[in-house]
Design a protein around this motif. Structure first.
Motif, PDB file in Angstrom:
ATOM      1  N   UNK A   1       0.837  -1.206   0.000  1.00 45.47           N
ATOM      2  CA  UNK A   1       0.000   0.000   0.000  1.00 45.47           C
ATOM      3  C   UNK A   1       0.867   1.250   0.000  1.00 45.47           C
ATOM      4  N   UNK A   2       1.941   1.251   0.792  1.00 45.19           N
ATOM      5  CA  UNK A   2       2.860   2.397   0.816  1.00 45.19           C
ATOM      6  C   UNK A   2       3.453   2.620  -0.563  1.00 45.19           C
ATOM      7  N   UNK A   3       3.917   1.540  -1.195  1.00 41.41           N
ATOM      8  CA  UNK A   3       4.531   1.665  -2.525  1.00 41.41           C
ATOM      9  C   UNK A   3       3.518   2.156  -3.556  1.00 41.41           C
ATOM     10  N   UNK A   4       2.271   1.721  -3.419  1.00 40.61           N
ATOM     11  CA  UNK A   4       1.236   2.106  -4.391  1.00 40.61           C
ATOM     12  C   UNK A   4       0.880   3.583  -4.253  1.00 40.61           C
ATOM     13  N   UNK A   5       0.733   4.054  -3.022  1.00 40.39           N
ATOM     14  CA  UNK A   5       0.269   5.421  -2.781  1.00 40.39           C
ATOM     15  C   UNK A   5       1.417   6.422  -2.837  1.00 40.39           C
ATOM     16  N   UNK A   6       2.605   6.023  -2.387  1.00 44.52           N
ATOM     17  CA  UNK A   6       3.791   6.898  -2.405  1.00 44.52           C
ATOM     18  C   UNK A   6       4.988   6.107  -2.914  1.00 44.52           C
ATOM     19  N   UNK A   7       5.150   5.994  -4.223  1.00 44.88           N
ATOM     20  CA  UNK A   7       6.239   5.167  -4.765  1.00 44.88           C
ATOM     21  C   UNK A   7       7.633   5.578  -4.294  1.00 44.88           C
ATOM     22  N   UNK A   8       7.802   6.861  -3.914  1.00 46.37           N
ATOM     23  CA  UNK A   8       9.126   7.333  -3.493  1.00 46.37           C
ATOM     24  C   UNK A   8       9.334   7.264  -1.993  1.00 46.37           C
ATOM     25  N   UNK A   9       8.417   6.659  -1.249  1.00 43.50           N
ATOM     26  CA  UNK A   9       8.497   6.647   0.213  1.00 43.50           C
ATOM     27  C   UNK A   9       9.560   5.664   0.695  1.00 43.50           C
TER      28      UNK A   9
END
Length: 436
Positions: free
Chosen positions: A285-293
Motif C-alpha cells: 500500500x505504501x509503494x502504491x500510494x507513495x512510490x518514493x516513500x
C-alpha cells in the motif's frame, strides 16, 4: 538560582520528556547547566528497552557520585523508564536521591526540595491522563532546526518482549489543539521541521480526530515546516494516513514500520498483531500510494525458540521489502515482560550474534542498493550543519530521511537546498548543488 544538568538516554520520546522537565524546573527557579561540574542537581533521563542501556546508566550513576565528593550537597536523580522499572533497586543502592517515573515530572520541584543524601524521594505512579500537553518544552536542539512534539504517551499493545507498557503506562492521546499550537510555536521560532512522537502514532485518537486528521491539521497550520512522525505499528497504519502523506508536500515520505520478525509463529509469540502477509500488504500500500516513500524497520534476532528456518524467513522478508535502513538487535530478555515469565531465552548468544550479523550484512547491501538507485536524482534537503568530515561541506536529510553531504559555502543551517546525488555509500548520499 540552582543549576540542573540532565543527561538523556534512549529514544526521541525521552528527548521530548527532557525538554518538558527543563520547562517545569525552569518555572520553579532552576537554571539549565551544560556542565555536570557546575550543577546542583544531576539527573539522568533513562531507557530500559535493553539491558545494556541500563548497565550504561549504572556506570553513569557511579560517575555522578564522584561529583558528590566535590560537592556533598549535589542531588542525584534518575528519571524515566529505568526509574519506573528499577525503583527499589535504585533506592537500595544508596547512590541516588530521587527516583521519578515518566508521569511524575510535574512534582519534580517538590521532590527536589525534599531530596538529600540519606533522604531519597520517589514518585513512580503512572497516570491514565497525564500528557504534559499544557507545558511549553524548553528545546535542547542546539541548531534550532528540528523539534520533537509528543502527541501521545504509553502503549496498549503489550508485545511480549517489551517493557514500555510497564514503564510508560496505558496509551492516552494529547489534545490536538495543544499539538497544533506547539507546532505553530516552533514555526514562529524558526524551526524548519517537527517530528510527531508516540509509541504507536497510528492509534492516536482525540475526540473525532484520528492520526490522519492530526497530520493534515499540522501540515496545513505549518506550511513552512517539514512534518515527520514515529513510530507506526503495521496493524494500525491506514490508507487514510498514507493518502494524507501523499496529499501534503511538507509531510516527509518516510515511514518507520517495525517488523521484528519475518516468521508468523515468532510474530504470534511476540504478540505482534499482524502476520507476515499483513505486513507485506501494508508495504504494498505504501509503494502504491507513495512510490518514493522510504521504509525503515526494527528487527529482533534470536527471539525465544526461533529456528534457523524462521531466521531465514526474516532474511527473505528483508529481501522482499528492500528496506532503506533498519535498527537491528538480538533478543535481550527484559524482566517482568510476558516473554521473560513464559518463554525460555533458549537461543544461545553465539547463535543470536551470528543471526544478527547476517541481518546486518544483508541490510548493508540493501541500503547501498537503495542509495545507488538515487544517483542522478535531485532532492530538497534541510541543512543541519557542517558535515563531520569537512568544514567545506554541509549535511542534511531529504524527505526520505537519507543523509546527504555536499560542498557548499553559500547556504547555512536551516536552509532548504536542492542537491543532486552524484555518488553514495551505504549510509550517505554524496551530492552537489543543483543548478538553479
Amino acid at each position: 538560582m540552582k543549576k540542573v544538568y540532565i543527561e538523556t538516554y534512549g529514544c526521541q520520546m525521552n528527548v521530548a520528556d527532557t525538554e518538558v522537565v527543563f520547562s517545569i524546573l525552569g518555572k520553579a527557579g532552576y537554571e539549565r547547566s551544560a556542565s555536570m561540574d557546575e550543577a546542583d542537581v544531576i539527573l539522568a533521563n533513562t531507557c530500559s528497552i535493553r539491558d545494556n542501556a541500563e548497565q550504561r546508566i549504572w556506570g553513569r550513576i557511579d560517575q555522578f557520585n564522584l561529583q558528590r565528593r566535590r560537592n556533598p550537597d549535589v542531588v542525584i536523580g534518575i528519571l524515566g523508564c529505568m526509574a519506573e522499572r528499577l525503583k527499589d533497586k535504585l533506592l537500595e543502592s544508596g547512590k541516588v536521591d530521587l527516583v521519578a517515573g515518566p508521569d511524575a515530572y510535574r512534582g519534580l520541584p517538590q521532590l527536589l526540595a525534599a531530596a538529600a543524601p540519606g533522604h531519597p524521594q520517589i514518585d513512580v505512579l503512572l497516570s491514565r491522563e497525564e500528557t504534559y500537553g499544557d507545558i511549553s518544552p524548553v528545546r535542547i536542539d542546539k541548531n534550532g532546526v528540528s523539534a520533537f512534539i509528543s502527541i501521545m504517551r504509553g502503549c496498549n499493545n503489550v508485545c511480549s518482549y517489551c517493557v514500555v507498557p510497564y514503564t510508560r503506562g496505558a496509551e492516552r492521546s494529547r489534545d490536538c489543539g495543544t499539538i497544533i499550537r506547539e507546532a505553530c510555536n516552533c514555526q514562529s521560532k524558526g524551526y524548519r521541521e517537527v517530528t510527531l512522537l508516540g509509541q504507536n502514532v497510528d492509534s492516536y485518537h482525540f475526540g473525532e480526530f484520528d492520526f490522519a486528521d492530526l497530520l493534515s491539521m499540522v501540515a496545513e497550520a505549518c506550511p513552512q515546516m517539514r512534518i515527520r512522525f514515529s513510530t507506526s505499528n503495521p496493524q494500525d497504519i491506514s490508507d487514510k494516513v498514507l493518502e494524507t502523506m501523499a496529499a501534503h508536500p511538507n509531510i516527509c515520505h518516510h515511514i518507520h514500520l517495525p517488523v521484528q520478525s519475518g516468521s508468523d509463529r515468532i510474530l504470534e509469540k511476540m504478540r505482534r498483531r499482524y502476520t507476515r502477509e499483513g505486513y507485506l500488504e501494508r508495504v504494498a500500500a505504501i509503494r502504491r500510494i507513495m512510490p518514493d516513500c522510504a521504509i525503515s524497520t526494527d528487527v529482533i534476532a534470536g527471539f525465544c525458540s526461533e529456528t534457523e528456518e524462521e531466521h531465514r524467513e526474516t532474511l527473505s522478508l528483508f529481501e522482499q521489502v528492500g528496506f532503506d535502513s533498519a535498527f537491528m538487535f538480538y533478543y535481550s530478555e527484559r524482566p517482568g515482560t510476558l516473554a521473560a515469565r513464559k518463554y525460555p531465552d533458549d537461543v544461545d548468544i553465539e547463535t543470536k550474534t551470528r543471526r544478527l550479523e547476517e541481518i546486518i550484512a544483508l541490510q548493508n547491501r540493501l541500503s547501498l542498493e537503495s542509495n545507488r538507485r538515487d544517483i542522478g536524482k535531485c532532492f530538497e534537503v534541510l541543512v543541519e550543519g557542517k558535515s563531520k568530515k569537512s568544514e567545506e561541506e554541509l549535511c542534511g536529510r531529504n524527505s526520505q530521511n537519507k543523509m546527504c553531504v555536499w560542498p557548499d559555502k553559500i547556504h547555512k543551517t536551516g536552509d532548504f537546498v536542492k542537491v543532486k546525488v552524484e555518488d553514495c555509500t551505504q549510509g550517505t548520499l554524496l551530492c552537489s548543488l543543483c543548478e538553479q
